[in-house]
Design an enzyme around this catalytic site. Structure first.
Site, PDB file in Angstrom:
ATOM      1  N   MET A 248       0.842  -1.187   0.000  1.00 61.00           N
ATOM      2  CA  MET A 248       0.000   0.000   0.000  1.00 61.00           C
ATOM      3  C   MET A 248       0.877   1.237   0.000  1.00 61.00           C
ATOM      4  SD  MET A 248      -1.346   0.008   3.975  1.00 61.00           S
ATOM      5  CE  MET A 248      -2.241   1.562   3.785  1.00 61.00           C
ATOM      6  N   CYS A 249       0.270   2.394  -0.214  1.00 63.57           N
ATOM      7  CA  CYS A 249       1.017   3.661  -0.212  1.00 63.57           C
ATOM      8  C   CYS A 249       0.009   4.778   0.042  1.00 63.57           C
ATOM      9  CB  CYS A 249       1.753   3.853  -1.538  1.00 63.57           C
ATOM     10  SG  CYS A 249       0.679   3.782  -2.989  1.00 63.57           S
TER      11      CYS A 249
END
Length: 296
Positions: A248-249
């Site tokens: 994720m980011c």
């Protein structure tokens, strides 16, 4: 869990692919995109200079236009329409690149793979290509004739929804079954630095580990070599290759840099999923008790 791998292609190998005999077209795809606080204009840069015969993939345009989150995957119908307008064919060999080197291009490559395009390569990378003084195209861009691009496949194992992600991170036993990697900067991960989007809390999800995407890149944003990545993954992060992995980011873009790095060293045998909404969605929908501040 998805086990599709994004394939890296050096500039020299790309030139070789162009000269190889094949019934399929080789089409470069400029997937350049910049953060909202960056004044650069990727569409204008594409118009000015590009790899010969390139087409421009607009990350801000090819998305779920019904979602309030920035870069959620489009529907199958939306994707097919957008790719038809680009003049692409399902059997084209696609060479994805971006002008920074490896920033937004991995997300574009992952998107094509998620919608079942088989021949997808990631150029590693555009700045390196420029050092060889290979040909560039600067003439006025001519919009292609539309085609009938028709994918019937969507790899649901490649992507994770908010509901699926929250079910994992809210359960201490379930999250032990995953490597959860966050590609944002360490300051945003710990909550010490603000998010670039106003009003969004920083911090991280329970069980996540910090792996800023810059750590898997080296000079000119080339991916680190295999031994260096293996040292990072096994010795420093101590990731378990038998566990499934979630990346994720901020909005699901740079998470795909981590996925590509893991793919390149074979760290995908248990499967890798991208949490599409990533922190922008999570921070708005998860309860405060599921937003962790401080170090891991």
């Amino acid at each position: 869990m998805s086990k599709r791998s994004i394939q890296l292609l050096s500039p020299l190998s790309y030139r070789g692919l162009l000269s190889a005999r094949s019934t399929s077209r080789v089409i470069p795809i400029d997937g350049s995109w910049y953060m909202p606080n960056n004044p650069r204009n990727p569409k204008l840069e594409f118009q000015t200079e590009r790899l010969p015969n390139s087409k421009f993939f607009d990350l801000d345009g090819v998305k779920d236009d019904q979602s309030s989150y920035p870069h959620m995957l489009p529907s199958l119908e939306q994707f097919n329409t957008a790719m038809s307008q680009l003049g692409l064919r399902k059997d084209d060999k696609l060479i994805i690149y971006d002008r920074v080197g490896n920033f937004s291009a991995p997300r574009v490559a992952w998107t094509f793979q998620t919608f079942g395009h088989d021949n997808v390569y990631l150029l590693n990378n555009f700045p390196s290509y420029q050092t060889f003084a290979y040909p560039m195209e600067t003439k006025e861009y001519q919009h292609p004739e539309p085609t009938e691009y028709k994918s019937t496949e969507f790899d649901s194992d490649a992507v994770l929804s908010f509901e699926q992600f929250i079910d994992i991170v809210s359960d201490s036993a379930k999250r032990q079954e995953y490597n959860i990697l966050d590609a944002r900067s360490y300051g945003r991960f710990t909550g010490e630095d603000p998010e670039p989007r106003a009003g969004l809390s920083s911090g991280h999800a329970p069980g996540a580990k910090s792996l800023p995407f810059s750590k898997v890149l080296g000079l000119n944003n080339l991916f680190l070599d295999k031994p260096s990545l293996q040292t990072l993954i096994h010795d420093q992060l101590k990731l378990d290759q038998d566990k499934r992995t979630i990346v994720m980011c901020g909005t699901g873009v740079t998470a795909c840099i981590l996925k590509t790095a893991l793919d390149s060293v074979g760290f995908n045998k248990a499967g890798i999923q991208v949490y599409d909404g990533s922190w922008t969605e999570y921070a708005q929908r998860a309860g405060e008790d599921l937003i962790v501040k401080g170090k891991e």
